[in-house]
Design a protein around this motif. Structure first.
Motif, PDB file in Angstrom:
ATOM      1  N   THR A 119      42.401  74.729 -28.201  1.00  0.00           N
ATOM      2  CA  THR A 119      43.237  75.891 -28.512  1.00  0.00           C
ATOM      3  C   THR A 119      42.335  77.107 -28.546  1.00  0.00           C
ATOM      4  O   THR A 119      41.120  77.005 -28.340  1.00  0.00           O
ATOM      5  CB  THR A 119      43.940  75.728 -29.876  1.00  0.00           C
ATOM      6  OG1 THR A 119      42.991  75.962 -30.932  1.00  0.00           O
ATOM      7  CG2 THR A 119      44.560  74.352 -30.031  1.00  0.00           C
ATOM      8  N   ASP A 120      42.913  78.253 -28.809  1.00  0.00           N
ATOM      9  CA  ASP A 120      42.095  79.452 -28.931  1.00  0.00           C
ATOM     10  C   ASP A 120      41.283  79.442 -30.226  1.00  0.00           C
ATOM     11  O   ASP A 120      40.411  80.306 -30.414  1.00  0.00           O
ATOM     12  CB  ASP A 120      42.976  80.702 -28.879  1.00  0.00           C
ATOM     13  CG  ASP A 120      44.122  80.638 -29.871  1.00  0.00           C
ATOM     14  OD1 ASP A 120      44.658  79.530 -30.087  1.00  0.00           O
ATOM     15  OD2 ASP A 120      44.504  81.689 -30.426  1.00  0.00           O
ATOM     16  N   TYR A 147      47.828  78.928 -27.897  1.00  0.00           N
ATOM     17  CA  TYR A 147      48.092  78.031 -26.773  1.00  0.00           C
ATOM     18  C   TYR A 147      47.390  76.690 -27.042  1.00  0.00           C
ATOM     19  O   TYR A 147      46.486  76.597 -27.874  1.00  0.00           O
ATOM     20  CB  TYR A 147      47.610  78.622 -25.443  1.00  0.00           C
ATOM     21  CG  TYR A 147      46.118  78.837 -25.375  1.00  0.00           C
ATOM     22  CD1 TYR A 147      45.253  77.808 -24.994  1.00  0.00           C
ATOM     23  CD2 TYR A 147      45.557  80.081 -25.682  1.00  0.00           C
ATOM     24  CE1 TYR A 147      43.888  77.994 -24.932  1.00  0.00           C
ATOM     25  CE2 TYR A 147      44.187  80.275 -25.617  1.00  0.00           C
ATOM     26  CZ  TYR A 147      43.360  79.230 -25.250  1.00  0.00           C
ATOM     27  OH  TYR A 147      42.009  79.418 -25.204  1.00  0.00           O
ATOM     28  N   THR A 149      45.775  73.501 -24.640  1.00  0.00           N
ATOM     29  CA  THR A 149      45.525  72.819 -23.364  1.00  0.00           C
ATOM     30  C   THR A 149      45.019  71.407 -23.673  1.00  0.00           C
ATOM     31  O   THR A 149      44.356  71.167 -24.684  1.00  0.00           O
ATOM     32  CB  THR A 149      44.490  73.567 -22.498  1.00  0.00           C
ATOM     33  OG1 THR A 149      43.244  73.637 -23.187  1.00  0.00           O
ATOM     34  CG2 THR A 149      44.981  74.949 -22.168  1.00  0.00           C
ATOM     35  N   ASN A 159      48.870  72.036 -19.632  1.00  0.00           N
ATOM     36  CA  ASN A 159      49.364  72.892 -20.710  1.00  0.00           C
ATOM     37  C   ASN A 159      50.279  72.076 -21.626  1.00  0.00           C
ATOM     38  O   ASN A 159      51.043  71.231 -21.169  1.00  0.00           O
ATOM     39  CB  ASN A 159      50.158  74.082 -20.146  1.00  0.00           C
ATOM     40  CG  ASN A 159      49.244  75.173 -19.619  1.00  0.00           C
ATOM     41  OD1 ASN A 159      48.279  75.550 -20.273  1.00  0.00           O
ATOM     42  ND2 ASN A 159      49.561  75.701 -18.435  1.00  0.00           N
ATOM     43  N   ARG A 161      52.566  72.258 -25.655  1.00  0.00           N
ATOM     44  CA  ARG A 161      53.075  73.125 -26.712  1.00  0.00           C
ATOM     45  C   ARG A 161      53.405  72.275 -27.939  1.00  0.00           C
ATOM     46  O   ARG A 161      53.779  71.093 -27.818  1.00  0.00           O
ATOM     47  CB  ARG A 161      54.312  73.889 -26.248  1.00  0.00           C
ATOM     48  CG  ARG A 161      55.560  73.055 -26.040  1.00  0.00           C
ATOM     49  CD  ARG A 161      56.731  73.896 -25.594  1.00  0.00           C
ATOM     50  NE  ARG A 161      57.974  73.121 -25.492  1.00  0.00           N
ATOM     51  CZ  ARG A 161      58.825  72.949 -26.500  1.00  0.00           C
ATOM     52  NH1 ARG A 161      58.572  73.503 -27.688  1.00  0.00           N
ATOM     53  NH2 ARG A 161      59.934  72.249 -26.337  1.00  0.00           N
ATOM     54  N   GLU A 293      60.943  76.353 -27.791  1.00  0.00           N
ATOM     55  CA  GLU A 293      59.800  76.960 -27.121  1.00  0.00           C
ATOM     56  C   GLU A 293      59.840  78.462 -27.275  1.00  0.00           C
ATOM     57  O   GLU A 293      60.902  79.091 -27.143  1.00  0.00           O
ATOM     58  CB  GLU A 293      59.815  76.593 -25.635  1.00  0.00           C
ATOM     59  CG  GLU A 293      58.578  77.024 -24.872  1.00  0.00           C
ATOM     60  CD  GLU A 293      58.546  76.474 -23.461  1.00  0.00           C
ATOM     61  OE1 GLU A 293      57.567  76.752 -22.747  1.00  0.00           O
ATOM     62  OE2 GLU A 293      59.505  75.759 -23.081  1.00  0.00           O
ATOM     63  N   ALA A 297      55.353  82.496 -24.817  1.00  0.00           N
ATOM     64  CA  ALA A 297      54.253  81.561 -25.051  1.00  0.00           C
ATOM     65  C   ALA A 297      53.110  81.822 -24.070  1.00  0.00           C
ATOM     66  O   ALA A 297      53.333  82.158 -22.906  1.00  0.00           O
ATOM     67  CB  ALA A 297      54.739  80.133 -24.902  1.00  0.00           C
ATOM     68  N   VAL A 298      51.894  81.679 -24.577  1.00  0.00           N
ATOM     69  CA  VAL A 298      50.698  81.868 -23.755  1.00  0.00           C
ATOM     70  C   VAL A 298      50.444  80.585 -22.961  1.00  0.00           C
ATOM     71  O   VAL A 298      50.383  79.491 -23.523  1.00  0.00           O
ATOM     72  CB  VAL A 298      49.479  82.198 -24.629  1.00  0.00           C
ATOM     73  CG1 VAL A 298      48.226  82.325 -23.762  1.00  0.00           C
ATOM     74  CG2 VAL A 298      49.727  83.464 -25.425  1.00  0.00           C
ATOM     75  N   THR A 299      50.308  80.713 -21.654  1.00  0.00           N
ATOM     76  CA  THR A 299      50.001  79.552 -20.799  1.00  0.00           C
ATOM     77  C   THR A 299      48.791  79.894 -19.938  1.00  0.00           C
ATOM     78  O   THR A 299      48.927  80.528 -18.884  1.00  0.00           O
ATOM     79  CB  THR A 299      51.200  79.196 -19.898  1.00  0.00           C
ATOM     80  OG1 THR A 299      51.579  80.354 -19.160  1.00  0.00           O
ATOM     81  CG2 THR A 299      52.374  78.711 -20.724  1.00  0.00           C
ATOM     82  N   PRO A 300      47.615  79.520 -20.372  1.00  0.00           N
ATOM     83  CA  PRO A 300      46.403  79.863 -19.623  1.00  0.00           C
ATOM     84  C   PRO A 300      46.356  79.159 -18.270  1.00  0.00           C
ATOM     85  O   PRO A 300      46.964  78.106 -18.073  1.00  0.00           O
ATOM     86  CB  PRO A 300      45.281  79.366 -20.541  1.00  0.00           C
ATOM     87  CG  PRO A 300      45.910  78.314 -21.382  1.00  0.00           C
ATOM     88  CD  PRO A 300      47.317  78.734 -21.580  1.00  0.00           C
TER      89      PRO A 300
END
Length: 425
Positions: A119-120, A147, A149, A159, A161, A293, A297-300
């Motif tokens: 995650t971040d 996010y 991963t 990805n 969630r 959801e 949402a952030v999806t790198p």
């Protein structure tokens, strides 16, 4: 001149005394000789009797050869027969034990179900919970994350969630749509006793596929920290930062027992895991009713599917490691996960196992050799071979069979390496 009669008498007496002395000496010598011979005979008989009471293996070896090499003292026919019989009996006793599921086979099987989470804010571990693509992990790994991963054992990224997270218990569920349909490992639905051998699998300090062995030393342990920890397993399998969320697995049954959660700073050799059965109801509730959801949402961006020579070598080695367990137990088919369903690789892989099963054999070991790895655009080819050693129960002899193949490997829809083709070399 004539001698006198007195002189003659004296000479005659002296001669008689000499003669008597000689006779006495002769008698004494004869007696002594007889006694000596009698003693020697008794001693020889005694030595022979002692020797007969001594087993052949306890007797000394006698150096009688002119070159100074050691020759074994001659055996009696009875001793030779006993030794031959003993040799035949020892041949009958040569038994190759069928290999039981051990740590190596269980790790090879479990690795494809264990993931590294990023995650971040945190890095942790997790494992597949159901066939909906849901990964079970620790709440503190994904809490407040922008996010998530997920990386599998082959380095493929996805990805995910959060679809469920507890504020009181250290558990969370992360959904990864790209792996939906993949089947999870079996999980224990009850408590296991103290002394159960276990291993913890995860990515401590971001080192993937790390396993530590130990045993459960206590059950029902409780702590209160940021979360409430109750009914924990205490174990000697070491866990570190990054291990959180990974599975604690029974080294006896191969089932997942718990979620590796915490280690105390004042006693880092002891770890604690949340038993899966204690939180099963909550996890199933989240799976059926996931959190909505987020719209933004952030999806790198993730790296696409890729091959790694190191991971490909490990993949084929794991494949070979699991085959002998299926050869000795038809209910164990871990190796099948490595074969792409419906492919030539699946057909050839199963045929190889069936061929090795022929006859009355107990397989013991396998020694794989990876000869060459070539990475192509969408596939990889590996030249590899293995020597299988087994006992033929018909004649009690150890026999080795060697195979050499070229494997074509692809990445399936779940991001796992799979064998799509097998060609004999």
């Amino acid at each position: 001149m004539k001698r006198s009669k007195i002189t003659e008498k004296r000479q005659s007496a002296a001669a008689n005394r000499v003669l008597q002395a000689l006779v006495a000496v002769i008698v004494i010598l004869a007696t002594a000789t007889g006694i000596f011979l009698l003693l020697q005979t008794d001693e020889s008989d005694s030595t022979l009797q002692d020797l007969e009471k001594t087993s052949f293996t306890e007797r000394e070896y006698i150096d009688r050869s002119p070159t100074g090499t050691i020759e074994k003292a001659p055996e009696t026919p009875v001793e030779a027969e006993e030794e031959a019989a003993s040799g035949d009996e020892s041949n009958d006793d040569i038994i190759v034990e069928a290999p039981e599921e051990d740590l190596a086979s269980m790790i090879a099987n479990a690795k494809s179900h264990v993931y590294t989470l990023y995650t971040d804010l945190e890095q942790g571990s997790g494992f597949l919970f159901n066939n909906k693509g849901d990964i079970l992990t620790s709440a503190h790994v994904v809490k407040d994350a922008a996010y998530v991963t997920v990386t599998n054992s082959n380095g493929q990224e996805f990805n995910g969630r959060v679809i469920g997270i507890s504020e009181t218990e250290d558990i969370a569920l992360v959904r990864v749509p790209d792996i939906a349909g993949k089947e999870p490992m079996e999980m224990e639905n009850g408590v296991v006793p103290v002394g159960t051998p276990v291993f913890a699998l995860g990515s401590p300090e971001n080192i993937v596929n790390t396993s530590t062995e130990g045993e459960i030393t206590a059950i029902g342990i409780g702590f209160s920290d940021e979360y409430e920890y109750t009914d924990l397993y205490e174990m000697t399998a070491n866990i570190k930062q990054g291990s959180s969320g990974g599975p604690l697995i029974s080294a006896e049954s191969g089932r997942i027992l718990g979620i590796n959660s915490i280690v105390l700073t004042d006693n880092p050799d002891i770890g604690y895991a949340i038993p899966v059965y204690t939180v099963m109801a909550q996890l199933q509730e989240w799976a059926e009713n996931p959190l909505p959801e987020e719209e933004e949402a952030v999806t790198p961006d993730l790296r696409g599917a890729y091959f790694s020579e190191e991971l490909l070598r490990s993949f084929i080695t794991d494949y070979y490691t699991l085959i002998p367990y299926s050869l000795n137990d038809e209910e164990v088919a871990f190796y099948e996960f490595f074969l792409l369903p419906g492919s030539d690789g699946e057909e050839k892989g199963n045929s190889l196992v069936e061929e090795l099963k022929k006859g009355d054999r107990v397989f013991q070991t396998v020694e794989p050799v990876i000869k060459n790895v070539k990475i192509n655009e969408d596939t990889a080819t590996i030249q590899a071979g293995a020597t299988f050693t087994f006992q033929d129960n018909a004649d009690k002899k150890l026999v080795s069979i060697s195979h050499s193949h070229t494997y074509t490997v692809v990445i399936d829809e779940y991001g796992d390496y799979r064998i799509s083709s097998i060609v004999n070399q």
